[in-house]
Every structure is written in C-alpha cells, then in structure tokens.
Design a protein around this motif. Structure first.
Motif, PDB file in Angstrom:
ATOM      1  N   ARG A   1     -17.984  34.704 110.782  1.00 17.92           N
ATOM      2  CA  ARG A   1     -18.934  34.022 109.907  1.00 17.92           C
ATOM      3  C   ARG A   1     -18.299  32.770 109.332  1.00 17.92           C
ATOM      4  NH1 ARG A   1     -21.661  39.072 106.968  1.00 17.92           N
ATOM      5  NH2 ARG A   1     -20.333  38.355 105.296  1.00 17.92           N
TER       6      ARG A   1
ATOM      7  N   VAL B   1     -20.914  29.756 104.188  1.00 21.69           N
ATOM      8  CA  VAL B   1     -20.635  30.255 102.848  1.00 21.69           C
ATOM      9  C   VAL B   1     -21.884  30.059 101.985  1.00 21.69           C
ATOM     10  CG1 VAL B   1     -19.222  29.843 100.805  1.00 21.69           C
ATOM     11  CG2 VAL B   1     -18.187  29.718 103.052  1.00 21.69           C
TER      12      VAL B   1
ATOM     13  N   ALA C   1     -13.888  29.042 105.963  1.00 21.06           N
ATOM     14  CA  ALA C   1     -14.940  29.640 105.133  1.00 21.06           C
ATOM     15  C   ALA C   1     -14.347  30.716 104.228  1.00 21.06           C
ATOM     16  CB  ALA C   1     -16.046  30.221 106.016  1.00 21.06           C
ATOM     17  N   SER C   2     -13.479  31.546 104.771  1.00 18.02           N
ATOM     18  CA  SER C   2     -12.827  32.589 103.979  1.00 18.02           C
ATOM     19  C   SER C   2     -11.974  31.980 102.874  1.00 18.02           C
ATOM     20  CB  SER C   2     -11.954  33.471 104.863  1.00 18.02           C
ATOM     21  OG  SER C   2     -12.746  34.185 105.777  1.00 18.02           O
TER      22      SER C   2
ATOM     23  N   LEU D   1     -19.343  34.900 101.779  1.00 14.90           N
ATOM     24  CA  LEU D   1     -19.798  34.629 103.140  1.00 14.90           C
ATOM     25  C   LEU D   1     -21.284  34.923 103.210  1.00 14.90           C
ATOM     26  CD1 LEU D   1     -16.884  36.161 105.237  1.00 14.90           C
ATOM     27  CD2 LEU D   1     -17.365  33.740 104.820  1.00 14.90           C
TER      28      LEU D   1
END
Length: 121
Positions: free
Chosen positions: A5, A8, A60-61, A81
């Motif tokens: 993924r 966000v 993103a993390s 996420l």
C-alpha cells in the motif's frame, strides 16, 4: 497486501490546507505520485481529509510513522495507510478497474446465476 500500500489517508485537515500545502508537508518522506483532497459538492471545499500516494510503499509507511498525531495549521493529523476502496452494488467504480475485484464480481455473478437457474429447474 499491506506492504504494497502506497496511499496514505490524512485526516483532520484545516480548511486552509490545499493540495500544494499537503504535498509540501509530506514530500520529505519520499517521491509523491498524487495528492487528492475530495471536495464536498455542497460548498466546493475539501472535506477535512485527503490522500497522498507515494511511488514507494516504504515511503508511505515512513510518512505514517512520522506524521500521525503531527500538527498542520494548528490541527492534529490522523495519518494511516489508506484502505482500498470496496466495490458495492451502489459503487461508482467500474468493476473491471481492479482485476481481483473483477474476478470476485464475475464469480459472485456466476454463482447467483447458477443458483437462479437451479431454483427454476
């Protein structure tokens, strides 16, 4: 798969926040592909949340880890996420836009059709 993924969700946005401001706030964590601020059709202002899509899932993390409960324009942000959109009967997303969703829809439709035919026989 959660590791893949790259989008966000950013909630708790002040009215003054624009796509450019959101981009500036999240660009330190990686290359951004897209920023969206969904609009309220009644007043044509954003709805207090947005989405930032990164080129890389690790970026993103990193954004979630660093920006969740952070502050922007005096408001505390909720950052996580984004959950994938689910397709429902009233959804405006085409069933073929996502291959796994299309496969599920086709399987469900075939099963319903087979059940109807069995009931009529």
């Amino acid at each position: 798969m959660a590791a893949q993924r790259r989008t966000v969700y950013v909630g708790g946005l002040a009215e003054e926040v624009t796509e450019d401001i959101l981009t500036s706030a999240f660009i330190p964590f990686g290359d951004i592909m897209n920023v969206q601020l969904p609009l309220n059709p009644a007043n044509n202002k954003h709805r207090g949340f947005g989405f930032v899509t990164y080129e890389d899932a690790d970026d993103a993390s990193e954004a979630v880890d660093n920006m969740d409960n952070g502050e922007l324009f005096g408001r505390v942000l909720r950052v996580n996420l984004a959950k994938p959109m689910s397709v429902t009967e009233n959804s405006r997303q085409a069933v073929w836009s996502d291959q796994s969703t299309a496969d599920e829809w086709l399987k469900k439709t075939a099963e319903e059709r087979a059940a109807e035919e069995a009931a009529q026989a």
